[in-house]
Design an enzyme around this catalytic site. Sequence first.
Site, PDB file in Angstrom:
ATOM      1  N   GLU A 130      12.638  90.097  45.689  1.00  0.00           N
ATOM      2  CA  GLU A 130      13.175  91.353  45.156  1.00  0.00           C
ATOM      3  C   GLU A 130      14.300  91.792  46.073  1.00  0.00           C
ATOM      4  OE1 GLU A 130      10.669  94.813  45.682  1.00  0.00           O
ATOM      5  OE2 GLU A 130      11.492  95.767  43.893  1.00  0.00           O
ATOM      6  N   GLU A 170       0.566  92.993  41.269  1.00  0.00           N
ATOM      7  CA  GLU A 170       1.988  92.630  41.240  1.00  0.00           C
ATOM      8  C   GLU A 170       2.292  91.809  42.483  1.00  0.00           C
ATOM      9  OE1 GLU A 170       4.897  95.788  40.604  1.00  0.00           O
ATOM     10  OE2 GLU A 170       6.377  94.697  41.793  1.00  0.00           O
TER      11      GLU A 170
END
Length: 248
Positions: A145, A140
């Site tokens: 984010e 990932e």
Amino acid sequence: MHFPGAFFLALLPSLALAHPHPDSALEKRSQTLIPTSCFDSTSALTTFFEYHYPWGQTHNGAAIMWSGHSQILSPGTLTLWSTYTGSSPYSYDSGTVYAKQQFTVAQGSGLTFSADFIAPVAKGTWPAFWLTGANSWPPEVDIAEWKGNGMINFNTFNTSSAVQVTQIPYNNPGSFHTIRAVLEDENGSDVSIKFYMDGQQTAHQYAHGLVGQPLWLIIDLQMEGSSGSPGPKSKTNYEIKNLQVTQP
Ligand SMILES: *[C@@H]1O[C@H](CO)[C@@H](O)[C@H](O)[C@H]1NC(C)=O
Ligand SMILES: *[C@@H]1O[C@H](CO)[C@@H](O)[C@H](O)[C@H]1NC(C)=O
């Protein structure tokens, strides 16, 4: 247009002389995998993206995703928005899209992802722009984010516990900020990832063994989960424009 054939026959030798070496076949050409026009209309959006997550309408937070919450409200900009429903177990309706194509850093190559974002940072709002393994998790890479704390994160997961996290303040969340990640094959196995915000490098991380691994690109407005709770009862918007994916 109707030109006599002789015109073209006369032209051909001069073209050949002008380009004695057809070097275009040898030259490395940058390739655009997703063009910045991808949010110009709903049909452009659905040419390059699918609604929801590759695995369905929910993930690891309090939102259930609906295509009606992922819309081109003005040409050029994708808007994802969440509304509070108070239902259980998913107390928000929200939106997510993922790219139809998977992305792979090939041997000796790379990928660049960039886009401009207006991202909410209120407690309980969890927007992201991220890559996740198509065949396994991890890998990932969180290109951006926001976890409901006024900060922005840039993260790379080697394993579920070996994670590189860079968190910096995210000022003026009501204005567009440009986020870019440049992924490059480092040594045939690991991938170097440079993260940028508004043209400044913010982090340099390495993803273990990422070369050759197919990835999904996801843009989601998840709610609560890692961004805390309770989240907002009012409508929350997450806007993205000028998204582009290129390969050197
Ligand atoms: C790539 O570099 C890493 C260290 O960053 C190392 O562990 C790995 O063995 C290297 N891989 C190759 C194929 O050289
Ligand atoms: C992840 O793997 C890369 C490349 O092998 C290495 O440089 C990095 O230190 C690792 N990160 C963590 C947190 O283990």
